[in-house]
Design a protein around this motif. Structure first.
Motif, mmCIF file in Angstrom:
data_model
loop_
_atom_site.group_PDB
_atom_site.id
_atom_site.type_symbol
_atom_site.label_atom_id
_atom_site.label_comp_id
_atom_site.label_asym_id
_atom_site.label_seq_id
_atom_site.Cartn_x
_atom_site.Cartn_y
_atom_site.Cartn_z
ATOM 1 N N LEU A 1 0.832 -1.203 0.000
ATOM 2 C CA LEU A 1 0.000 0.000 0.000
ATOM 3 C C LEU A 1 0.867 1.253 0.000
ATOM 4 O O LEU A 1 0.576 2.215 -0.727
ATOM 5 N N ILE A 2 1.924 1.258 0.790
ATOM 6 C CA ILE A 2 2.833 2.411 0.823
ATOM 7 C C ILE A 2 3.473 2.630 -0.541
ATOM 8 O O ILE A 2 3.599 3.770 -1.019
ATOM 9 N N ARG A 3 3.872 1.550 -1.185
ATOM 10 C CA ARG A 3 4.491 1.672 -2.500
ATOM 11 C C ARG A 3 3.493 2.182 -3.548
ATOM 12 O O ARG A 3 3.817 3.032 -4.379
ATOM 13 N N ASP B 1 9.609 3.084 -0.283
ATOM 14 C CA ASP B 1 10.014 1.741 0.126
ATOM 15 C C ASP B 1 9.644 1.509 1.586
ATOM 16 O O ASP B 1 9.762 2.404 2.430
ATOM 17 N N ALA B 2 9.191 0.309 1.869
ATOM 18 C CA ALA B 2 8.894 -0.095 3.244
ATOM 19 C C ALA B 2 9.125 -1.597 3.332
ATOM 20 O O ALA B 2 9.045 -2.313 2.326
ATOM 21 N N TYR B 3 9.396 -2.091 4.535
ATOM 22 C CA TYR B 3 9.827 -3.475 4.708
ATOM 23 C C TYR B 3 8.992 -4.179 5.774
ATOM 24 O O TYR B 3 8.325 -3.550 6.594
ATOM 25 N N GLY B 4 9.069 -5.495 5.738
ATOM 26 C CA GLY B 4 8.390 -6.317 6.727
ATOM 27 C C GLY B 4 9.296 -7.424 7.221
ATOM 28 O O GLY B 4 10.143 -7.924 6.473
ATOM 29 N N LEU B 5 9.141 -7.784 8.479
ATOM 30 C CA LEU B 5 9.954 -8.851 9.081
ATOM 31 C C LEU B 5 9.081 -9.623 10.060
ATOM 32 O O LEU B 5 8.371 -9.022 10.870
#
Length: 408
Positions: A215-217, A223-227
């Motif tokens: 959604l951010i992109r 850029d956003a990340y997930g872990l």
């Protein structure tokens, strides 16, 4: 999944070598960002009870490691999303709570994080926010038009949290179905307000987290990340934090410090090293020494685990007191003052004592414990349901649960 040979940032190296990492959306890019500057990351916690439990502790520890390695944690309190209920990992819908109960739960939960994180206004100080601040003010039609259009129903149906419920033919309400959209919107808001570029959570949150990065992109072209962390299980295969007596709560209001310490002390031999890495700050070299202790000496490592994990959650003094109580209770045959207590002005039946101490949930369960020889008064088998317990006596349920009946 192991990435450690590729990581350059202290943050990801620390998480990886201690066993926290399961999946990362773009490991190389996140590692580069964490090596070059301060990363702001968040974990969300819904307010369904007055306390979090040990199942939440891995996520809390990730935020702690994030801050210790020079980055900024955001704790998102789900004042808004708790009104909906997260279907992830659930077989049925959660009971919906009223606004007053959610506010009370949130106020209670806030205290937990002050023991694990440093809050303030500095560049790496933790921030706590309530997602109700932006969710409750949304207008439905504009939200559907501006945000909802970026979500594919086909893809949402493929996520484990949805697919499992449908495969089991268990109802999934439209309210719950919206949860993943609101969680993704949380990430978008946090990215805009705080420059947050990382969301972390358990493995069951992977689909929700990926929705947020997408959604951010799509909307802001950032850029956003997930872990995510792996599902933490014990050597016997049980999910971490689940016991026959129910959840292991982090608040002393819901679970005594002695019982919290004793939970960790009862760790299976095979889990000692893993839990020391996940749930304490001890250096890896010291953990390697402790988990290699031979034979009965592994009990020393279990006591270290219990004391260190309890000190972090309940304070060093409380942890040391619980350890001393355990030594008095088990080694010296005494009755430590920190044991769970049940107050009564007169002698009571062993059945009432077991229920009052929380060792049995019902009279039938208490009677079964007595019949099987598992209920003891001052170390002696209760014998029958009619056995009386006077103030000042110790009651035991099995080998590991002990409590005091006190005058009151």
């Amino acid at each position: 999944m192991t990435y450690s040979s590729d990581f350059h940032s202290e943050f990801l190296r620390r998480l990886d070598t201690r066993g926290f990492i399961h999946q990362v959306t773009d490991p190389a890019a996140l590692d580069e960002a964490a090596a070059k500057g301060v990363v702001t990351a968040y974990v969300g916690f819904d307010c369904t009870a007055p306390s979090l439990h040990i199942g939440n502790l891995v996520s809390i520890m990730m935020l702690r490691h994030l801050q210790q390695s020079g980055h900024r944690p955001i704790v998102v309190m789900g004042g808004g999303t708790t009104k909906i209920g997260d279907p992830s990992g659930k077989d049925e819908a959660r009971q919906l709570l009223g606004d007053d109960q959610i506010r009370a739960n949130m106020a209670s939960i806030r205290r937990i994080f002050e023991r694990f994180l440093t809050f303030g206004d500095g560049p790496t100080d933790a921030v706590m926010v309530n997602n109700d601040d932006w969710l409750s003010g949304l207008q439905y039609i504009p939200f559907l038009r501006d945000v909802g259009r970026h979500f594919s129903i086909n893809r949402m149906l493929s996520f484990d949290s949805v697919r499992t419920r449908l495969e089991r033919e268990q109802p999934l309400s439209f309210l719950e179905f919206n949860y993943m959209i609101f969680q993704a919107y949380d990430y978008l808001e946090l990215n805009r307000r705080f420059g947050c570029t990382l969301q972390m959570g358990g493995s069951d949150q992977w689909g929700n987290i990926v929705n947020g990065t997408d959604l951010i992109r799509r909307i802001d072209a950032r850029d956003a990340y997930g872990l995510t962390t792996p599902l933490i299980t014990r050597a016997d295969g049980a999910k971490m934090g689940k016991t026959a007596q129910g959840a292991v709560w982090l608040h002393e209001d819901q679970l005594s410090t002695f019982d919290y310490w004793q939970f960790w002390r009862n760790t299976h031999d095979a889990d000692v090293g893993k839990f020391l890495r996940l749930y304490t700050d001890l250096p890896l070299g010291e953990i390697a020494r402790l988990e290699a202790l031979p034979g009965a000496e592994i009990n020393t490592a279990k006591e270290v685990l219990a004391t260190e994990a309890t000190a972090m959650c309940r304070g060093r003094d409380a942890a040391e007191a619980a350890a001393a109580t355990a030594r008095t209770t088990f080694a010296d045959g005494g009755a430590g003052e920190d044991l769970p207590q049940f107050a009564t002005p007169t002698p009571v039946s062993i059945i009432d004592a077991l229920i009052g101490l929380g060792f049995a949930a019902s009279k039938n369960e208490a009677r079964k414990l007595v019949a099987q020889g598992g209920a003891r008064i001052d170390g002696e088998a209760a014998g029958s349901d009619a056995a009386l317990v006077a103030p000042g006596q110790k009651v035991s349920a099995g080998k590991k649960r002990h409590g005091l009946v006190v005058a009151g």
